[in-house]
Design a protein around this motif. Structure first.
Motif, PDB file in Angstrom:
ATOM      1  N   ALA A 145     -16.366 115.785  20.455  1.00  0.00           N
ATOM      2  CA  ALA A 145     -17.034 117.008  20.071  1.00  0.00           C
ATOM      3  C   ALA A 145     -17.853 117.485  21.007  1.00  0.00           C
TER       4      ALA A 145
ATOM      5  N   ARG B 291     -18.496 126.619  25.658  1.00  0.00           N
ATOM      6  CA  ARG B 291     -19.610 127.170  25.950  1.00  0.00           C
ATOM      7  C   ARG B 291     -19.413 127.826  27.486  1.00  0.00           C
TER       8      ARG B 291
ATOM      9  N   GLU C 258     -15.686 119.187  23.988  1.00  0.00           N
ATOM     10  CA  GLU C 258     -15.142 120.513  23.549  1.00  0.00           C
ATOM     11  C   GLU C 258     -16.068 121.222  23.429  1.00  0.00           C
ATOM     12  N   SER C 259     -17.450 121.095  22.977  1.00  0.00           N
ATOM     13  CA  SER C 259     -18.478 122.103  23.123  1.00  0.00           C
ATOM     14  C   SER C 259     -18.966 122.728  24.279  1.00  0.00           C
TER      15      SER C 259
END
Length: 400
Positions: free
Chosen positions: A387, A395, A390-391
């Motif tokens: 997570a 961004r 991927e974040s």
């Protein structure tokens, strides 16, 4: 993005040598690569290491082999890791060019601890650092013992090259913030382990493991799994053995890890100075690849570290295998063993007394440890990292 649509992740390693942080990060990378949604590449600053009284080739390391088996590409500079990390001025022009291409080909960069940031600083100085989101994975509770690498981390975070830190313990996050490391995002992901590998012994298995080691089935067995390093304080363990063995002549003691062998003069000297009674069964096995079996054979997994620990893997691995943790109060160790183990002062009398307490209450403590197995499973840790990666990538795309 890659042609497959997968997120491309580059991990920077100082090198491949024995250590809990390398085990954990390699486990994360292999787990993320297995999902297919991410492509992983490792760039190691060295191809061998002179550590803990021995020379370790990267290609012989268990983490190196596990990553290769998981389909992770590995690039290693032809260097030997020594007593100090590779400094920014040490890199050649060719190495900087290779690194710049590797970072440019990634969507997200992860640095295993702060030591590889010397490469990032060198690329910044040469105006060759591609603009990619970079997270540093932190695994110490005392950053002042990381030498010049702490200043590289301060520099890279101040310049914006490092955007995120991922600490393995709350104590780690707090220590680095106090040391002046300021980033846009400071995260904590608790360590996880492979509970399929680290499991309790089945019927007859413990007896068979002990037989191979020359240890009687019913003898008390205390295990220290640590490299030969001042941080781990093997001298405290050995002095505790001397006191405990005088009280429990039936007990056996097993030490394993890089440099933990009588072939290492430094270790042999500590044994001689410790006062261990003649004939005490001290099994000094050195570097091992069969840690799950050793934990299954043990009654106690000991940790006598003096500093630098964050979330020691050996405590969780031992507890998940049925051994009771007994640890000094370092990093998040007290939180890890709460309800399943014992925290002791850094005093051989207290350590030996804690071992004896555990042996007297072995059945109840073992049962409590085994009940905690689900909380240590690595799948939660891998998903947390997935997570985060991927974040970071999303961004970066939105900011472009």
């Amino acid at each position: 993005m890659s042609t497959t649509g997968a997120v491309r992740v580059l991990s920077l390693y100082e090198g491949f040598f024995a250590g809990g942080a390398r085990i954990l990060h390699s486990d994360v990378v292999a787990g993320l690569a297995a999902g297919g949604a991410q492509e992983h590449h490792v760039l190691s600053l060295t191809s061998s290491a002179r550590r803990d009284g021995s020379v370790q080739r990267a290609a012989d390391d268990g983490r190196y082999r596990s990553l290769q088996a998981a389909g992770v590409r590995i690039t290693a500079f032809d260097r030997v890791a020594g007593d100090r990390p590779v400094a920014p001025e040490d890199f050649t022009a060719d190495e900087l060019a290779v690194a710049a291409v590797a970072i440019a080909d990634a969507d997200v960069v992860l640095s295993l601890k702060e030591q590889p940031l010397s490469l990032v600083v060198a690329l910044e100085r040469a105006a060759m650092l591609p603009d990619r989101p970079l997270a540093v994975c932190l695994h110490r509770s005392d950053p002042t013992h990381s030498g010049p690498a702490l200043e590289w981390l301060r520099h890279a975070s101040a310049s914006g090259a490092v955007t995120t830190t991922i600490a393995c313990a709350s104590s780690t996050a707090a220590a680095y913030a106090a040391a002046g490391v300021q980033v846009a995002e400071a995260l904590v992901v608790d360590n996880g382990i492979d509970t399929g590998r680290f499991r309790p012994a089945v019927r007859g298995e413990k007896r068979a493991i002990r037989a191979r080691l020359g240890i009687p089935e019913r003898a008390p067995l205390v295990l220290l799994a640590a490299r030969f390093d001042a941080m781990k304080d093997p001298g405290l363990f050995l002095r505790s053995v001397a006191l405990h063995a005088a009280r429990r002549p039936d007990a056996h003691y097993l030490v394993c890890g890089s440099g933990m062998t009588m072939a290492n003069p430094g270790f042999a000297s500590l044994v001689a100075a410790s006062g261990i009674p003649a004939g005490t069964p001290l099994h000094a096995l050195g570097l091992r690849e069969d840690m799950p079996e050793l934990y299954r054979a043990a009654d106690i997994v000991a940790l006598t570290s003096a500093f630098g620990e964050a979330s020691p893997l050996c405590l969780a691995e031992g507890a998940a295998s049925g051994a009771t943790p007994v640890t000094t109060d370092v990093g998040d160790a007290a939180r890890i063993v709460e309800g399943v183990g014992v925290v002791t002062d850094r005093d051989p009398v207290r350590v030996a007394a804690a071992w004896e307490h555990v042996l007297a209450h072995r059945g109840a403590l073992r049962a409590a440890a085994l009940l905690t197995r689900p909380r240590w499973d690595r799948s939660r840790m891998v998903e947390d990292y997935r997570a985060i990666v991927e974040s970071m990538q999303l961004r970066d795309v939105l900011a472009a």
